[in-house]
Design an enzyme around this catalytic site. Sequence first.
Site, PDB file in Angstrom:
ATOM      1  N   HIS A 299      93.371  59.379  10.397  1.00  0.00           N
ATOM      2  CA  HIS A 299      92.781  60.231   9.357  1.00  0.00           C
ATOM      3  C   HIS A 299      93.737  60.567   8.219  1.00  0.00           C
ATOM      4  O   HIS A 299      93.298  61.095   7.197  1.00  0.00           O
ATOM      5  CB  HIS A 299      92.244  61.525   9.988  1.00  0.00           C
ATOM      6  CG  HIS A 299      91.062  61.287  10.877  1.00  0.00           C
ATOM      7  ND1 HIS A 299      91.191  60.815  12.155  1.00  0.00           N
ATOM      8  CD2 HIS A 299      89.733  61.415  10.657  1.00  0.00           C
ATOM      9  CE1 HIS A 299      90.000  60.680  12.693  1.00  0.00           C
ATOM     10  NE2 HIS A 299      89.085  61.034  11.810  1.00  0.00           N
TER      11      HIS A 299
ATOM     12  N   ASP B 144      85.960  53.226   3.575  1.00  0.00           N
ATOM     13  CA  ASP B 144      85.838  51.909   4.226  1.00  0.00           C
ATOM     14  C   ASP B 144      85.464  50.790   3.247  1.00  0.00           C
ATOM     15  O   ASP B 144      85.671  49.620   3.537  1.00  0.00           O
ATOM     16  CB  ASP B 144      84.768  51.952   5.327  1.00  0.00           C
ATOM     17  CG  ASP B 144      85.109  52.960   6.413  1.00  0.00           C
ATOM     18  OD1 ASP B 144      86.287  53.328   6.525  1.00  0.00           O
ATOM     19  OD2 ASP B 144      84.175  53.371   7.141  1.00  0.00           O
TER      20      ASP B 144
END
Length: 323
Positions: A253, A127
């Site tokens: 993912h 992130d």
Amino acid sequence: MKRVAVLTSGGDAPGMNAAIRAVVRTGVSLGLEMLGVRHGFTGLIAGDFIPLGPRSVGGIIQRGGTVLGTSRCPAFLTDAGQQTAVEQLRDRDVSGLIVIGGNGSQAGAHALASRGVAVAGVASTIDNDLPGSDVTIGATTALDIALEAIDRLRVTASAHGRVFLVELMGRRCGYLALIAGITGGAEAIVIPEIPQDPEKIATTVREAYARGKSHAIVVIAEGAERNADALSRYFTEHAERLGFELRVTKLGHVQRGGSPCAFDRLTATLLGAAAVEQLQAGRHGILLGMVDGRVTPSALADVVGREKPLDARLIQLARALTE
Ligand code: F6P
């Protein structure tokens, strides 16, 4: 310092294995005994330790994921969970702990430091939302994966004259979507930091088609106020008036599973080695990150619970390039 343990925690990130390798080999070269904790803080509470040596971390630098395993561990948020973790370390005579992970994991590291454990964190999350590091381990590989997907989507978008909405991970942070949007040549970028009116997106796309484009890509962060599902619903409801619908692709993912790129392997190696060296030198309660291209320690207390703002220049650039 005699015995040091290392764990990976939270969402896995490409490069975690390179960091484990650097931690273990640097530790051994400094005369330390190295242990791995399996499955993050869950394994720490359960006392799931394994001995690690230079050979046990061979052949892993190119592998995504984490050979130690990871977890999200609600039990570690409790007083009892943290106390048990401290006791497990004490029982095995572990004098230092290295925590490789992102925001939540470094909050865990800080909690242990507050209980007297000598901890060093290594900044690792796709992130890239962790203060104390300009760029975190895994974010660059995740971006490469997103870019490959965007490039492929453009091919089919172009063949059909379609508009694609691509959702990227990042939790509440728009970093991945912002950089993938800029470097992938998106027509619009929607991130928590730049809310976008759907009508404005429709105008931008219509104008792009009017200029002769045969496709449009809108990159959206999963944390955007109006996320991919909500935005595509809006376009479906108003399809007749707006003139087109959005085809949605959520990378999810997929972005976490790649083999780490050279940059992530190098960053992980530098930060992993530095974490052990700092502990050995008696410096702990810190996070190792990259600041202005240099390995830099920050106090965990200054990092945890804070948000890292996106680079204002990049936001400005995204606005200019997608208008
Ligand atoms: O923090 C990394 C991350 O991949 C985020 O981008 C995402 O929101 C989250 O983890 C997903 O978590 P999980 O793998 O537990 O579903």
